[in-house]
Each structure stands twice: as C-alpha cells, then as structure tokens.
Design an enzyme around this catalytic site. Structure first.
Site, PDB file in Angstrom:
ATOM      1  N   GLU A   1      46.746  16.408  18.001  1.00 50.17           N
ATOM      2  CA  GLU A   1      47.964  16.780  18.730  1.00 50.17           C
ATOM      3  C   GLU A   1      47.509  17.589  19.931  1.00 50.17           C
ATOM      4  O   GLU A   1      47.119  18.742  19.783  1.00 50.17           O
ATOM      5  CB  GLU A   1      48.884  17.632  17.850  1.00 50.17           C
ATOM      6  CG  GLU A   1      49.486  16.889  16.682  1.00 50.17           C
ATOM      7  CD  GLU A   1      50.676  16.022  17.081  1.00 50.17           C
ATOM      8  OE1 GLU A   1      50.937  15.023  16.390  1.00 50.17           O
ATOM      9  OE2 GLU A   1      51.337  16.346  18.095  1.00 50.17           O
TER      10      GLU A   1
ATOM     11  N   CYS B   1      53.207  23.208  23.632  1.00 47.71           N
ATOM     12  CA  CYS B   1      52.834  21.854  24.083  1.00 47.71           C
ATOM     13  C   CYS B   1      54.064  21.132  24.597  1.00 47.71           C
ATOM     14  O   CYS B   1      53.989  20.350  25.537  1.00 47.71           O
ATOM     15  CB  CYS B   1      52.235  21.043  22.943  1.00 47.71           C
ATOM     16  SG  CYS B   1      51.156  21.980  21.901  1.00 47.71           S
TER      17      CYS B   1
END
Ligand code: ADP
Length: 483
Positions: free
Chosen positions: A238, A272
């Site tokens: 990720e 993110c």
C-alpha cells in the site's frame, strides 16, 4: 542487514519529538539474530494457534481488546507524542478497537471452507482447506503508526497466522505501552510481536516471514517488493498517492470547498488518501478558489497552544523540506500562493493550509506525492478534460468527485484510474473498510486490504479432491479404443 552482515549489537536510534524538533526519546532495535529468534518463536507457536480454531482466536483477541482499554491512557498518550496529534491519536485507538470487533464478527463466516462436486466428473467431490501463511511480516509507516501496524495484523491473526510487526523508527513511543497490553494476554504474546526499527530491521524481517504487508513510500515499496521476490513470498503493498478531486459545474460550491479543505489538510495532509490535486470546472472556479482560500486562512495550527487548532506539525521534520521545495518549484514555474505557503519553524515545523493556483502538470506539486496540507487548484473545461487530468501521473490510490448528483459523479468516477473513489466527499477510504479496493498503478500491489479479502488473502487454498466412485483405469486410455 543481510544474512552476511556481522552480528554487531545494534546502536540505539534517537527519535525527534515532532512538536519541539528535539531528540527526546531513544530505543534499541533488535539485532538480526534477536529478530531471527523472535520469528522462530512465533513460527513455532503458530500451528497451535491455527489449530485452536476461530472461536479461541476471537476469545483471545477480545481479551486483548480489554487489555488495550486498560492501557488506553498510556498508548494514546505515547501516540499523541509520536504524532503531535491528540484527537487523531484517540481516533487511531478507537479505530483499532473497532477493527478487532469487525474482524471478530466477520471471521467465522470467512473461514468457512467451501465444498462442492466436480461438473466434469460428478463422482469427484471437493473441499477447500484454508491454510494460513505461518508468519506474516508487517512493515508500517509513521503517519498513522497504530492503525497501520494493525490494519493487516488483526485479520492475519484471526486467519490463524502469527504476525511480526515492525513499526517505523520515526514513531516508536507507542510500542512500549502496546507491548504491555500484548503481554497481558499470553496466548496472543506467543503469536504476535511488535519490534520497531529502521529500514535495516525491515530488510532483515523479510527473509524471516512468509508474506509481507508493507505500507509506505513507492521508493521503499519497490525495494521491499524486490526483496520479497528474491525470498519468493507475496508482497502486499500500500504505497503513495497523488489523489485528484474533480469538482463539477453542478456542485454546491460552498460544500465542495469545505470538503476539499478537510480531505486535503486533515492530519496535516499526512495521509495516503489525502486529496492532493484539485480540478474545478471553469464556471465555478473563481468562486471556489475564493471560498477555499478564505476557509484555508481560517484554519488554526496547534502552535503555540497544543490544545487548539486543526493542523499539527509535520511528524517527520524532513517532510516539511520536501513540501516547501514543491511549493518553491511551483512558484518558480508561475504558481501563485493564495493562502499559507511558508513552513513555520517553532522547533517542530508547521505549514498552514496552502492554496496554489496557476499550477500546471510541469510542477512537482502536481506529480509528486506532497504529504502536506497543500491544495493546488486547476480549472478544466469539460468532463473529458477533467478525467484526462485526473488520470495523469504514476499514482492510482484513490480519488474524489464532487458533483450536483451522485449519478453524475458516478459516471465520472467509473472512468478514473484509482482503486477507490469518494463521491460527494473525499478520502472516505480512510474511514470505511467494507468495500474491497486495489491500488492502481504505482500506488500498490497485491490483494485488497479492505473488505473480505483483507482476511482471506492470508489463506492459501488447498484443494482436497475426493473420488467417491471408481478411479479411472489406465486401460481407458488405450489408443486402441478409437479403432
Ligand atoms: P514513510 O514512513 O515515510 O512512508 P518509508 O516508505 O521509507 O517511509 O518507510 C515505511 C516503513 O518501511 C518504515 O517502517 C521503514 O522503517 C521501513 N523501511 C525503510 N526502508 C526499508 C527497507 N529497505 N526494507 C524494509 N523496510 C524498510
């Protein structure tokens, strides 16, 4: 730290306080040998954990949840120092407890092994055996230290794996009280270890485990993926994002400005899924920019009073330099700053919400991950252009569309190269976990950490194929049968 590295005792790592910028904490990471011993101990305990069954594992995790509650003040306090955020530290803690509850609810159903009958040969019955990876390695970053250490670890534990977590060297304070909560549940302590360290500890972990869950930068993600390839184990990555938001002509401008602001600057933009590029239809552009700038200027920083203000300092001081350099690059290439724009150094480093206009895709602030409270705004003429602009670049983590109706927004969302798109809001992937999503392009690799796959990706499927009739005999394959 490779296998060939001499086993020198590891040096203590000094850690800066994000609020003061001073070194005020240190810890000693495990040596490669110690990490190997921990991995060996976890691996030895895993078969019993796997065989004890899901009800036992749920009961153990429920006891751990109670232990976490008992240590809440210490864990949240340490996390608040690690991240210089109090409210979000409470949020991380609550979200981790929520994840324990959610996965404990869902795991029994997800672990039910399917069975059936062969369509081609009806006498063959089949059953899937789910075989958990013995040891899962988790390498987590500094932006949400607690949540991102356990977002993968909790479903992996319930799947029957042992887990070795390596939190970031930038935010290690929360680990000491967390370990106390783990130690109070001996069955869990046998299969879960948390050992902070720097990159070399992460590198040393990879050959010791059977699958790696990594959250961090693309640069390090690539190194981790290459190491996993050498070790011939899966890597679930990720990585970063450069999330775009499209605001259409029909959007409620006031609501859109408020939403873009929150989803861009929350947590100082160190998420993110923060929005990092804003594309606005030309018909509402001037109004939108005026409102966004006004709202941005009204946001407070947590300085000098730590108990007031929405924007904390950068957790990792050097990120402030990265962000300031992106702003300077943009201004040098013709961008104008309508709010914020200057990093304030009070020991720790703060940046007020920053609005940039007259930006282009030639500027780093539109192509590189910023990880700061910066909103570069560009106007577009029609939907095709908006989609083309939003799909520009190497990242494909998530995106957002703010439109007058969900139908209009969904039609645009379906054309975006991103693993999750928030409609009439932004950064929703940070708060909801039920819907599976992949990371597109350089934003990641491997199965979804959201939805059912968040657990089932830790299970290898073994096919048990049962012949209930007479097995085929070799004479049935005699070429003479065709004559
Ligand atoms: P950030 O935390 O800024 O996103 P990184 O992607 O570099 O930055 O770090 C994420 C995690 O990866 C941290 O826990 C870090 O210690 C770890 N890490 C850094 N380098 C390596 C490496 N070569 N191998 C394994 N893990 C690493």
């Amino acid at each position: 730290m490779s296998a060939a590295t001499p086993l020198a005792p590891p040096a203590p790592i000094r850690v800066r306080n994000p609020r003061t910028g001073e070194f005020d904490y240190e810890f000693t990471p495990p040596s490669a040998a110690a990490l190997g011993e921990i991995a060996g101990r976890l691996r030895a305990a895993q078969p019993a954990w796997r065989d004890a069954g899901i009800e036992h594992r749920i009961e153990v995790l429920s006891r751990w949840k109670a232990a976490l509650e008992r240590h809440k003040a210490d864990i949240v306090g340490a996390l608040a120092t690690d991240t210089a955020r109090r409210l979000i530290a409470f949020g991380e803690f609550g979200s981790t407890l929520g994840a324990i509850d959610r996965w404990c609810r869902e795991a029994p159903q997800l672990l039910r092994e399917p069975e059936g009958t062969s369509g081609a040969v009806p006498s063959i019955r089949w059953r899937n055996q789910y075989v958990p990876y013995p040891l899962v390695g988790v390498i987590s970053p500094w932006n949400f230290p607690l949540v991102l250490s356990f977002i993968d670890a909790i479903p992996a534990l319930l799947a029957g794996c042992a887990v070795l977590v390596k939190p970031s060297e930038v935010t290690p304070r929360f680990v000491t009280p967390l370990k106390r909560a783990i130690e109070e549940v001996p069955e869990l302590a046998r299969v879960l270890a948390v050992e902070p360290g720097a990159g070399e500890t992460g590198a040393a972990l990879i050959p010791l485990v059977d699958v790696v869950c990594f959250t961090g930068s693309v640069k390090t993600g690539r190194i981790v993926a290459e190491a996993c390839a050498r070790a011939f184990i899966p890597a679930f990555l990720e990585l970063g994002g450069k999330d775009p938001v499209i605001v259409t002509a029909s959007a409620d401008v006031e609501r859109a400005a408020e939403t873009v602001l929150r989803a861009s600057v929350l947590a100082t933009g160190q998420a993110c899924q923060s929005l990092e590029r804003v594309y606005v239809h030309e018909s509402i552009y001037t109004d939108f920019v005026a409102r966004l700038s006004e709202k941005a200027r009204a946001v407070g920083i947590t300085w000098p009073d730590a108990n007031r203000g929405e924007i904390g300092p950068f957790i990792w001081g050097r990120q402030a330099e990265v962000v300031q350099a992106q702003i300077a690059d943009a201004v040098a290439k013709g961008a104008r700053v309508l709010a914020g724009g200057e990093v304030e150094d009070h020991g720790g480093k703060w940046l007020r919400p920053t609005v940039l206009v007259d930006v282009t895709h030639e500027m780093d602030v539109m192509t590189e991950e910023t990880f700061g409270p910066v909103m570069p705004v560009m106007k577009y003429r029609d939907v095709d252009e908006a989609v083309r602009l939003a799909n520009f670049g190497v990242y494909g983590l998530s995106a957002a569309v703010i439109a007058g109706s969900l139908e209009e927004g969904e039609a645009i969302a379906r054309r975006l190269d991103a693993g999750g798109v928030s409609l009439n809001d932004g950064a929703l992937t940070g708060v909801m976990h039920e819907c599976e999503k992949h990371s597109f392009k350089l934003s990641g690799m491997g199965g979804s950490r959201m939805g059912s796959a968040g657990l089932t990706r830790f299970l290898r499927r073994k096919a048990l194929l049962m012949q209930t009739g007479a097995p085929a005999a070799i004479r049935q394959f005699d070429e003479a049968l065709l004559n």
